[in-house]
Design a protein around this motif. Structure first.
Motif, PDB file in Angstrom:
ATOM      1  N   GLY A  52     -86.633 -17.641  11.322  1.00 19.64           N
ATOM      2  CA  GLY A  52     -86.333 -16.702  10.237  1.00 19.64           C
ATOM      3  C   GLY A  52     -85.556 -15.497  10.730  1.00 19.64           C
ATOM      4  O   GLY A  52     -84.587 -15.051  10.090  1.00 19.64           O
ATOM      5  N   ALA A  53     -85.935 -14.968  11.902  1.00 20.07           N
ATOM      6  CA  ALA A  53     -85.266 -13.783  12.439  1.00 20.07           C
ATOM      7  C   ALA A  53     -83.822 -14.080  12.827  1.00 20.07           C
ATOM      8  O   ALA A  53     -82.905 -13.308  12.507  1.00 20.07           O
ATOM      9  N   VAL A  54     -83.579 -15.201  13.519  1.00 17.63           N
ATOM     10  CA  VAL A  54     -82.216 -15.475  13.979  1.00 17.63           C
ATOM     11  C   VAL A  54     -81.306 -15.846  12.812  1.00 17.63           C
ATOM     12  O   VAL A  54     -80.108 -15.514  12.820  1.00 17.63           O
ATOM     13  N   VAL A  55     -81.850 -16.519  11.788  1.00 16.13           N
ATOM     14  CA  VAL A  55     -81.028 -16.810  10.609  1.00 16.13           C
ATOM     15  C   VAL A  55     -80.661 -15.514   9.893  1.00 16.13           C
ATOM     16  O   VAL A  55     -79.522 -15.341   9.430  1.00 16.13           O
ATOM     17  N   LEU A  56     -81.610 -14.580   9.809  1.00 12.54           N
ATOM     18  CA  LEU A  56     -81.325 -13.296   9.182  1.00 12.54           C
ATOM     19  C   LEU A  56     -80.266 -12.528   9.976  1.00 12.54           C
ATOM     20  O   LEU A  56     -79.350 -11.921   9.397  1.00 12.54           O
ATOM     21  N   ILE A  57     -80.360 -12.560  11.305  1.00 13.66           N
ATOM     22  CA  ILE A  57     -79.366 -11.899  12.156  1.00 13.66           C
ATOM     23  C   ILE A  57     -77.986 -12.514  11.946  1.00 13.66           C
ATOM     24  O   ILE A  57     -76.972 -11.812  11.837  1.00 13.66           O
ATOM     25  N   GLY A  58     -77.926 -13.844  11.885  1.00 11.33           N
ATOM     26  CA  GLY A  58     -76.645 -14.508  11.673  1.00 11.33           C
ATOM     27  C   GLY A  58     -76.061 -14.218  10.303  1.00 11.33           C
ATOM     28  O   GLY A  58     -74.863 -13.945  10.175  1.00 11.33           O
ATOM     29  N   PHE A  59     -76.898 -14.251   9.269  1.00 12.10           N
ATOM     30  CA  PHE A  59     -76.393 -13.993   7.919  1.00 12.10           C
ATOM     31  C   PHE A  59     -75.917 -12.554   7.779  1.00 12.10           C
ATOM     32  O   PHE A  59     -74.950 -12.277   7.066  1.00 12.10           O
ATOM     33  N   ALA A  60     -76.577 -11.630   8.473  1.00 13.29           N
ATOM     34  CA  ALA A  60     -76.130 -10.236   8.448  1.00 13.29           C
ATOM     35  C   ALA A  60     -74.703 -10.123   8.956  1.00 13.29           C
ATOM     36  O   ALA A  60     -73.868  -9.417   8.379  1.00 13.29           O
ATOM     37  N   ALA A  61     -74.398 -10.831  10.050  1.00 17.66           N
ATOM     38  CA  ALA A  61     -73.030 -10.809  10.581  1.00 17.66           C
ATOM     39  C   ALA A  61     -72.065 -11.505   9.631  1.00 17.66           C
ATOM     40  O   ALA A  61     -70.890 -11.118   9.532  1.00 17.66           O
ATOM     41  N   ALA A  62     -72.537 -12.528   8.909  1.00 20.28           N
ATOM     42  CA  ALA A  62     -71.678 -13.212   7.945  1.00 20.28           C
ATOM     43  C   ALA A  62     -71.284 -12.294   6.789  1.00 20.28           C
ATOM     44  O   ALA A  62     -70.260 -12.500   6.147  1.00 20.28           O
ATOM     45  N   LEU A  63     -72.106 -11.276   6.528  1.00 23.24           N
ATOM     46  CA  LEU A  63     -71.728 -10.257   5.543  1.00 23.24           C
ATOM     47  C   LEU A  63     -70.851  -9.189   6.176  1.00 23.24           C
ATOM     48  O   LEU A  63     -69.792  -8.831   5.658  1.00 23.24           O
TER      49      LEU A  63
END
Length: 430
Positions: free
Chosen positions: A110-121
């Motif tokens: 959950g944490a790494v997906v959130l980190i990745g999606f943050a960069a995608a924004l």
């Protein structure tokens, strides 16, 4: 008299907004690389995850970032860059904080997906704004946009160089991986505060049918798709720094100990040479020419590996590959980013910037399996096949409009740039 190449401080005397965007890229990579290089060790050694699970977690992080860039780009076009950047920063802070505390497989994912999606924004918003502002700055001052984009790239590489040092320092001091995560979160808190104060507001765009048609417009743009494919060939080649280069270093020296030095060499080359090289290219080469030349230089790096003698400690072939690949990158990346505003409508710039990364990311995902299979092939066959990838991209890029400041023409229904004469040595300087 030929003007001297600018130093980084001189080259960043642009507009306050461009300086904010450049500083953002620098800080972004410091915070990111203070954590990422140590994530796999933390997952495997610290949390006891199996190797396949570590690979899955890292793959999910890459997909949630690179694969979703197109989403961040579309949201940037719809709502403007400010809210997308602010939400991306807030999610990155939350993701790093969560990763610092995560102790189970589910919470880590959950944490790494959130980190990745943050960069995608965050990243498509910042990159598209940088491209848009560099075009405006070029129009106002005559400074080639590639020169501004080169400063942006060099700032990112400087951050990528400093970030791991910060993470290493924290680990050496005994603070541990959790402290590195919290340091990354602190960096992004500063970025969030800076953008909340300094980033200009833009009125939301209220489009319905036009918004729904924007994806079709971008992906139906043949010259832009050609650019995506050419750029994908570069990213597939660049990914060999993580796949074929480690295998070559281990073959030559019996270990991967020297790999870190080769990565440091790549980062230092970009930090030291990106600005003078791009300034030279911007005054003498059309963007298409710089893109083709860069891809050809990358191809030469792969072709040179079996032809280069081993040298000290057997590292000379690997070092030759790193130097030529990095030189090619420094030529082609600012040129490719500078071509995007030439090929798409300004209202679609965020979507197009995200699409360039997402299409390339999918190509790397597919190409990695094929290039990984080459590790078992004889050396000359492997390196020749890898050289053919950027060469194919260069051949595709020859079909693009040359791209340049000033004059414009129509190509396949899309307004694009055409070449104007380069500035001769001793001529007008920005």
């Amino acid at each position: 008299m030929t003007p001297a190449a600018p130093t980084l401080p001189a080259a960043t005397r642009t507009t306050p907004y461009l300086r904010l965007l450049i500083a953002t890229q620098f800080a972004f990579n410091i915070g990111f690389y203070a954590v990422l290089p140590y994530l796999a060790t933390h997952l495997g050694t610290g949390l006891g995850m199996a190797g396949w699970l570590v690979g899955l977690v890292l793959g999910l992080r890459t997909f949630s970032q690179q694969g979703l860039f197109v989403v961040g780009g579309a949201l940037t076009d719809r709502y403007g860059p400010r809210p997308v950047v602010l939400v991306g920063c807030a999610l990155r802070i939350a993701g790093f904080g969560w990763l610092a505390l995560a102790g189970s497989t589910a919470t880590v994912i959950g944490a790494v997906v959130l980190i990745g999606f943050a960069a995608a924004l965050f990243s498509p918003a910042v990159e598209s704004e940088t491209a848009r502002e560099s075009v405006r700055y070029e129009r106002d001052t005559g400074t080639p946009r590639a020169q501004v984009l080169a400063v942006f790239s060099a700032a990112g590489q400087a951050g990528a160089f400093i970030g791991p040092l910060l993470g290493s320092l924290l680990l050496l001091l005994g603070a541990g991986f959790r402290a590195a995560c919290l340091a990354g979160a602190l960096v992004f808190a500063g970025v969030l505060a800076g953008h909340a104060r300094l980033m200009p507001r833009r009125a939301p765009v209220t489009r319905t049918a036009e918004s729904r048609g924007s994806v079709r417009e971008v992906f139906g743009n043949r010259p832009f798709l050609v650019l995506c494919l050419a750029y994908s060939s570069y990213l597939i080649a660049y990914n060999q720094l993580y796949l074929s280069l480690p295998a070559e270093v281990e073959r030559a020296t019996g270990a991967q100990t020297a790999l870190g030095w080769l990565f440091a060499l790549s980062s230092l080359l970009v930090v030291c040479a990106q600005l003078p090289l791009t300034r030279w290219a911007a005054h003498r080469l059309a963007p298409r020419t710089a893109l083709v030349t860069g891809l050809g230089t990358v191809a030469a790096g792969f072709a040179a590996v079996p032809l280069t003698p081993g040298g000290p400690a057997g590292l000379l072939p690997g070092a030759t590959l790193v130097v030529l690949l990095t030189l090619g990158q420094m030529l082609l990346v600012p040129a490719a980013r500078g071509l995007v505003p030439e090929l798409v409508d300004d209202r679609r710039l965020g979507l197009a910037t995200g699409a360039l990364s997402s299409v390339s990311g999918l190509a790397v995902l597919g190409g990695s399996a094929a290039t990984g299979a080459l590790l078992q092939a004889p050396g000359p066959v492997r390196w020749a096949a890898l050289a053919a990838v950027p060469l194919a991209g260069a051949a595709l890029a020859l079909g693009l409009p040359v791209g340049r400041n000033g004059k414009r023409e129509r190509c396949d229904g899309v307004e694009v740039g055409v070449e104007t004469p380069p500035i001769p040595p001793g001529g007008r300087t920005p």
